[in-house]
Write a protein that holds these residues in place. Structure first.
Motif, short mmCIF file in Angstrom:
data_model
loop_
_atom_site.label_atom_id
_atom_site.label_comp_id
_atom_site.label_asym_id
_atom_site.label_seq_id
_atom_site.Cartn_x
_atom_site.Cartn_y
_atom_site.Cartn_z
N ASN A 25 0.82 -1.22 0.00
CA ASN A 25 0.00 0.00 0.00
C ASN A 25 0.85 1.27 0.00
O ASN A 25 0.33 2.35 0.14
CB ASN A 25 -0.98 0.00 1.18
CG ASN A 25 -0.27 0.13 2.50
OD1 ASN A 25 0.95 -0.03 2.58
ND2 ASN A 25 -1.00 0.40 3.55
N SER A 26 2.17 1.11 -0.14
CA SER A 26 3.02 2.30 -0.19
C SER A 26 4.28 2.00 -1.00
O SER A 26 4.72 0.85 -1.09
CB SER A 26 3.42 2.76 1.21
OG SER A 26 4.35 1.85 1.78
N ILE A 27 4.86 3.04 -1.56
CA ILE A 27 6.07 2.88 -2.36
C ILE A 27 7.23 2.40 -1.48
O ILE A 27 8.00 1.52 -1.88
CB ILE A 27 6.42 4.20 -3.07
CG1 ILE A 27 5.37 4.48 -4.14
CG2 ILE A 27 7.81 4.13 -3.70
CD1 ILE A 27 5.46 5.83 -4.78
N SER A 28 7.35 2.95 -0.28
CA SER A 28 8.46 2.54 0.58
C SER A 28 8.34 1.08 1.00
O SER A 28 9.34 0.36 1.06
CB SER A 28 8.56 3.45 1.81
OG SER A 28 7.40 3.35 2.61
N GLU A 29 7.12 0.62 1.27
CA GLU A 29 6.91 -0.79 1.61
C GLU A 29 7.24 -1.68 0.42
O GLU A 29 7.86 -2.73 0.57
CB GLU A 29 5.47 -1.00 2.07
CG GLU A 29 5.22 -2.33 2.74
CD GLU A 29 3.81 -2.45 3.29
OE1 GLU A 29 2.90 -2.79 2.50
OE2 GLU A 29 3.62 -2.21 4.50
#
Length: 75
Positions: free
Chosen positions: A60-64
């Motif tokens: 659900n996120s770019i960093s993840e």
């Protein structure tokens, strides 16, 4: 059937998966994902469907996503 890909995990590293929660899914650590993918690959070979693509990661996120890709590619 026209199925060309399989996405086996729904946001597996997210921390909000709880019993009785309203969000679907479950937690799978990277080592568990790799183990499961190896089993899927063996089943693909057994049933002659090696052309079915497996998609990872689902986040659900770019960093993840970046973190998960790093872990998946180093194991």
């Amino acid at each position: 059937w026209g199925v060309t890909y399989l996405e086996p995990f729904n946001e597996p590293l997210s921390s909000w998966w709880k019993a009785g929660g309203t969000q679907e899914g479950t937690y799978f650590g990277v080592s568990d994902q790799i183990s499961f993918i190896q089993k899927i690959k063996a089943a693909q070979k057994l049933y002659g469907v090696e052309d079915l693509q497996i998609t990872l990661p689902d986040t659900n996120s770019i960093s993840e996503a970046s973190s998960e890709v790093d872990e998946l590619t180093t194991q």
